[in-house]
Design an enzyme around this catalytic site. Structure first.
Site, short mmCIF file in Angstrom:
data_model
loop_
_atom_site.label_atom_id
_atom_site.label_comp_id
_atom_site.label_asym_id
_atom_site.label_seq_id
_atom_site.Cartn_x
_atom_site.Cartn_y
_atom_site.Cartn_z
N LYS A 81 8.15 158.96 20.19
CA LYS A 81 8.90 160.05 19.57
C LYS A 81 8.13 160.48 18.33
CE LYS A 81 13.12 162.03 19.99
NZ LYS A 81 13.95 162.33 21.14
N GLY A 180 29.70 168.73 18.24
CA GLY A 180 28.37 169.36 18.33
C GLY A 180 28.30 170.31 19.50
N GLY A 182 25.66 172.54 20.25
CA GLY A 182 24.32 173.11 20.28
C GLY A 182 23.84 173.26 21.71
N VAL A 184 22.89 171.21 24.09
CA VAL A 184 23.52 170.43 25.16
C VAL A 184 25.05 170.44 25.06
CG1 VAL A 184 21.52 168.94 25.61
CG2 VAL A 184 23.23 168.21 23.94
P1 NAD Z 1 21.01 171.15 18.76
O1 NAD Z 1 20.34 171.12 17.45
O2 NAD Z 1 20.85 172.34 19.63
O3 NAD Z 1 22.60 170.91 18.58
C1 NAD Z 1 23.15 170.02 17.66
C2 NAD Z 1 24.48 170.62 17.21
O4 NAD Z 1 25.16 169.67 16.39
C3 NAD Z 1 24.30 171.89 16.38
O5 NAD Z 1 25.16 172.91 16.87
C4 NAD Z 1 24.68 171.43 14.97
O6 NAD Z 1 25.24 172.49 14.19
C5 NAD Z 1 25.72 170.37 15.29
N1 NAD Z 1 25.95 169.43 14.19
C6 NAD Z 1 25.06 168.94 13.28
N2 NAD Z 1 25.68 168.11 12.43
C7 NAD Z 1 26.99 168.08 12.79
C8 NAD Z 1 28.13 167.42 12.29
N3 NAD Z 1 28.07 166.60 11.24
N4 NAD Z 1 29.32 167.61 12.93
C9 NAD Z 1 29.40 168.42 13.99
N5 NAD Z 1 28.34 169.10 14.50
C10 NAD Z 1 27.16 168.92 13.91
O7 NAD Z 1 20.54 169.81 19.51
P2 NAD Z 1 20.72 169.43 21.05
O8 NAD Z 1 19.45 169.67 21.77
O9 NAD Z 1 22.00 170.03 21.57
O10 NAD Z 1 20.87 167.85 20.92
C11 NAD Z 1 22.09 167.26 20.49
C12 NAD Z 1 21.96 165.75 20.60
O11 NAD Z 1 21.65 165.39 21.95
C13 NAD Z 1 20.83 165.15 19.75
O12 NAD Z 1 21.21 163.87 19.30
C14 NAD Z 1 19.68 165.03 20.72
O13 NAD Z 1 18.74 164.04 20.34
C15 NAD Z 1 20.44 164.63 21.98
N6 NAD Z 1 19.70 164.89 23.21
C16 NAD Z 1 19.35 166.17 23.52
C17 NAD Z 1 18.61 166.40 24.70
C18 NAD Z 1 18.22 167.80 25.11
O14 NAD Z 1 17.81 167.98 26.27
N7 NAD Z 1 18.33 168.80 24.25
C19 NAD Z 1 18.26 165.33 25.52
C20 NAD Z 1 18.67 164.04 25.17
C21 NAD Z 1 19.40 163.83 24.00
#
Ligand code: NAD
Length: 361
Positions: A81, A180, A182, A184
């Site tokens: 990572k 959250g 975002g 996903v």
């Molecule tokens: P992203 O940045 O698109 O979304 C994260 C969301 O969480 C955002 O909308 C943000 O505003 C919100 N957030 C941040 N702090 C917060 C809080 N304190 N309370 C509530 N909401 C809050 O990221 P993502 O790609 O959706 O990933 C989200 C999680 O899933 C991460 O931990 C990431 O490592 C994990 N993940 C993502 C993927 C992927 O394919 N994108 C794969 C495996 C794991």
């Protein structure tokens, strides 16, 4: 470009490199945890870490998590990572992204990068100019944004968790709290809605919350309130460390099944959830859909969304197996999942037999 590299030694990790390019504003760490099953593959997280040690701790946890995720998913990749210390409120300069691409390239394929929090695939496309060791790109021969596969795997994981707890095949009538919204979280919320779930949502981003309220009839709560809401399942999809001694006593759910990485602050928090009768879906199993997807583009035959989708479908049965083993052994699910990863690593199950191939030229 004037890149500086500092090697950092940490027990249990193969290689950790601090990368600095002062003119470009780049300060990053690339961590390789274990490459015994194949090249390390993992996302690049950009985040405004308060200190260098915060960034180092995060990248170490995330890289190790990728080793376990890859081992259980049997993707023939290792754990790695990277993090870039950056104020994500500001756009990243092109020079910073190009310098980071050069740093990844200097590892000669030991590390293959992908998107993560704070690193949209538009930025990844710029990094790609400095290295071809990248996956999940906006390119016709690449697999694109992994988020929809991660979200689909999450949907199957929520269903498997509901099946284990209530014996049901549909989420109709269940209340699911999503933290959250975002890349996903919002996609998963959409699928939960169509399967009949009633949603409670939170995000620090008010627009995302308003969208979920409008599109899914969700009930909005503040970020602090989400832990204490009455719900059947809690689905964390934001950042890590949110299951800890402060939050676990507040939970009023029967299961936790979300997509955020490193949800447990420490492994002991898995036992704390079990003691409270809360079934925990190990994060690196339920959120492996995106990894399955990007790994398909490394096949000699090239990327196929059909192959990727069928791999992701394994998550449902994998979780039910972990839940059964957890019952039989009277052990928390996170420990069972770790054991499964160690078992595969020790016996070389899922180890890469062929070279990786990149098709995005
Ligand atoms: P992203 O940045 O698109 O979304 C994260 C969301 O969480 C955002 O909308 C943000 O505003 C919100 N957030 C941040 N702090 C917060 C809080 N304190 N309370 C509530 N909401 C809050 O990221 P993502 O790609 O959706 O990933 C989200 C999680 O899933 C991460 O931990 C990431 O490592 C994990 N993940 C993502 C993927 C992927 O394919 N994108 C794969 C495996 C794991």
């Amino acid at each position: 470009m004037n890149l500086r590299y500092n090697e950092i030694k940490v027990d249990g990790y193969e290689r950790i490199v601090e990368v600095i390019h002062e003119e470009a504003g780049l300060h990053a760490i690339i961590a390789l945890h274990n490459t015994s099953h194949g090249p390390a593959l993992g996302g690049i997280r950009a985040y405004p870490y308060a200190t260098f040690d915060d960034a180092l701790n995060d990248v170490l946890r995330l890289a190790k998590g990728m080793t376990y995720k890859s081992a259980v998913a049997e993707t023939g990749t290792g754990g790695g990572k990277s993090v870039i210390i950056w104020d994500t409120a500001k756009p990243k300069p092109k020079e910073l992204l190009l310098a980071f691409g050069e740093a990844v390239n200097s590892l000669a394929g030991q590390y293959i990068c992908a998107e993560d929090v704070g690193m949209p695939i538009s930025d990844l496309a710029v990094i790609r100019k400095g290295t071809h060791y990248a996956v999940g790109l906006p390119h016709p021969n690449s697999s694109g944004d992994p988020s929809r596969f991660t979200a689909f795997g999450g949907f199957l994981g929520v269903k498997a968790t509901a099946k284990k707890i209530w014996g049901v095949d549909s989420l109709k009538g269940l209340t699911v709290a999503v933290q959250g919204l975002g890349a996903v979280g919002m996609r998963l919320a959409d699928q939960l809605f169509w399967d009949g779930a009633k949603l409670i949502v939170t995000d620090v981003n008010k627009e995302a919350v308003a969208k979920a309220v409008q599109m899914y009839g969700a009930t909005a709560v503040s970020p602090d309130e989400i832990y204490g809401v009455e719900c059947d399942l809690f689905v964390p999809c934001a950042l890590g460390g949110i299951l800890n001694p402060d939050t676990i006593p507040m939970l009023k759910c029967k299961g936790v099944a979300g997509l955020a990485n490193n949800q447990l602050l420490t492994e002991a928090d898995g036992q704390a959830l079990m003691d409270r009768g809360i079934l925990y879906s190990p994060d690196f199993v339920i959120n492996s859909g995106g990894l399955f997807n990007v790994c398909v583009e490394l096949y000699k035959e090239g990327y196929s969304p059909l192959v990727a989708r069928d791999h992701v479908m394994r998550i449902y049965d994998l979780l039910l197996t972990i839940y059964t083993l957890s019952d039989e052994r009277k052990q928390p699910t996170n420990i069972v999942a770790n054991d499964l990863a160690d078992y595969n690593l020790e016996r070389k199950i899922g180890k890469r037999e062929s070279e990786v191939t990149f098709h995005h030229f």
